[in-house]
Design a protein around this motif. Structure first.
Motif: not given
Length: 335
Positions: A5-32
């Motif tokens: 997921v790109t943009g994980t320190a951003g508004f939408i990216g944060f929420h998307v990554a958190r949903r995925l992590l709560r479901e047990g997925h492995e998330v590689t986050g990228i943010d500038g």
């Protein structure tokens, strides 16, 4: 699944990554973690994601092609959700180069890595701003988008066209979302809800453009995340898809994600006043360059594809944001 997921320190990216992590997925986050707005808020989002064992955090710009290559190599993602971008309509007049660099070069680099790794489904963020000067409403995915009114919109439409060519040339399944005025907890400080809330709590007036004569299809963040979650399992087929927004020559489609109901800016301000228990002092100003008077999403395609349609009311969404704001910044309920 392994999802990048790109943009994980951003508004939408944060929420998307958190949903995925709560479901047990492995998330590689990228943010500038750029200083476009409060970097501390971005780092706080990343800090929340680091609480999950499945989160791997990378902080670099997508223009760094080698760093992105290495991240893909380490992750070998089974899905990619590209949400990072230089956002904002008015900022394009101050720093146009940041849009070309982040939105065009950055997206090109993501497309290249997704192609190289034969990613099963690449999902990329676009915006309702691509509809630009379109006068026919509600906005539908099969409308032409030839007259963008901001550099942000122009670069986002260009990323859609880049993505379509990659889908066609390399049979790369891609879905592009057109987001409509996303708001909610952990939102962006440069957006109206955040600024109006902060100013009103601090006793300062709020700037209301076009003298308040505007409408937006405000879409709550949880509805955005749910729509992305459902679309993730619905990549477009190779070609010949008949649903609206799908390409006839590539595994590619665009999908509106909006609430499907325009709300006047003054009604939105009233919802903020209700949530805060105090009146906003309005400083009425003319329309700003790049703005449009109204947005309204036709969400038929989203509902047909997923069976889901956003339903969160503006008052409920604003209440949730104000509750988060008070908690995050330590503002008492009676303040």
């Amino acid at each position: 699944m392994r999802i990048l997921v790109t943009g994980t320190a951003g508004f939408i990216g944060f929420h998307v990554a958190r949903r995925l992590l709560r479901e047990g997925h492995e998330v590689t986050g990228i943010d500038g973690v750029t200083p476009y707005y409060d970097v501390m808020l971005k780092r706080a989002r990343h800090a929340r994601l680091r609480e999950y064992a499945g989160f791997t955090c990378n902080e670099f710009m997508l223009e760094d092609a080698q760093a992105l290559h290495d991240a893909f190599e380490q992750c070998r993602p089974e899905g990619v959700i590209h949400l990072a971008a230089q956002a904002g309509v008015r900022y394009g007049m101050e720093n146009p180069g940041s849009y070309v660099s982040a939105n065009l070069v950055g997206t090109y680099n993501v497309l290249e890595q997704a192609r190289r790794c034969a990613t099963p489904h690449l999902m990329i963020a676009s915006t309702s701003s691509v509809y630009g000067a379109n006068a026919v409403i509600p906005f539908a995915e099969d409308q032409r988008c030839d007259h963008p009114l901001s550099l942000y919109a122009a670069t986002k439409k260009a990323t859609e066209d880049l993505a379509h060519s990659y889908a066609h040339l390399w049979n790369l399944p891609i879905t592009a979302f057109r987001f409509f005025t996303v708001y909610g907890p952990w939102g962006r400080p440069d957006m109206a809800l955040f600024k109006f809330t902060a100013n009103t709590l601090e006793g300062r007036p709020i700037d209301v453009y076009n003298n308040g004569d505007m409408e937006r299809d405000f879409t709550y963040i949880d509805d955005i995340v749910e729509a992305i979650h459902r679309l993730a399992t619905r990549p477009a087929p190779a070609s010949g898809e008949s649903d609206r927004g799908a390409s006839p020559v590539a595994p590619y489609r665009v999908v509106n994600i909006g609430n499907g109901e325009p709300v006047s800016l003054m009604a939105f301000i009233q919802a903020i006043e209700t949530a805060l228990g105090r009146k906003c002092v309005c400083n009425y100003l003319p329309m700003q360059p790049g703005d449009v008077p109204r947005t309204w999403a036709d969400c038929t395609a989203l509902q047909d594809l997923t069976g889901f349609r956003p339903t969160t009311s503006v008052q409920a969404g604003v209440d949730a944001f104000v509750a988060w704001y008070r908690d995050y910044y330590g503002v008492p309920a009676d303040a």
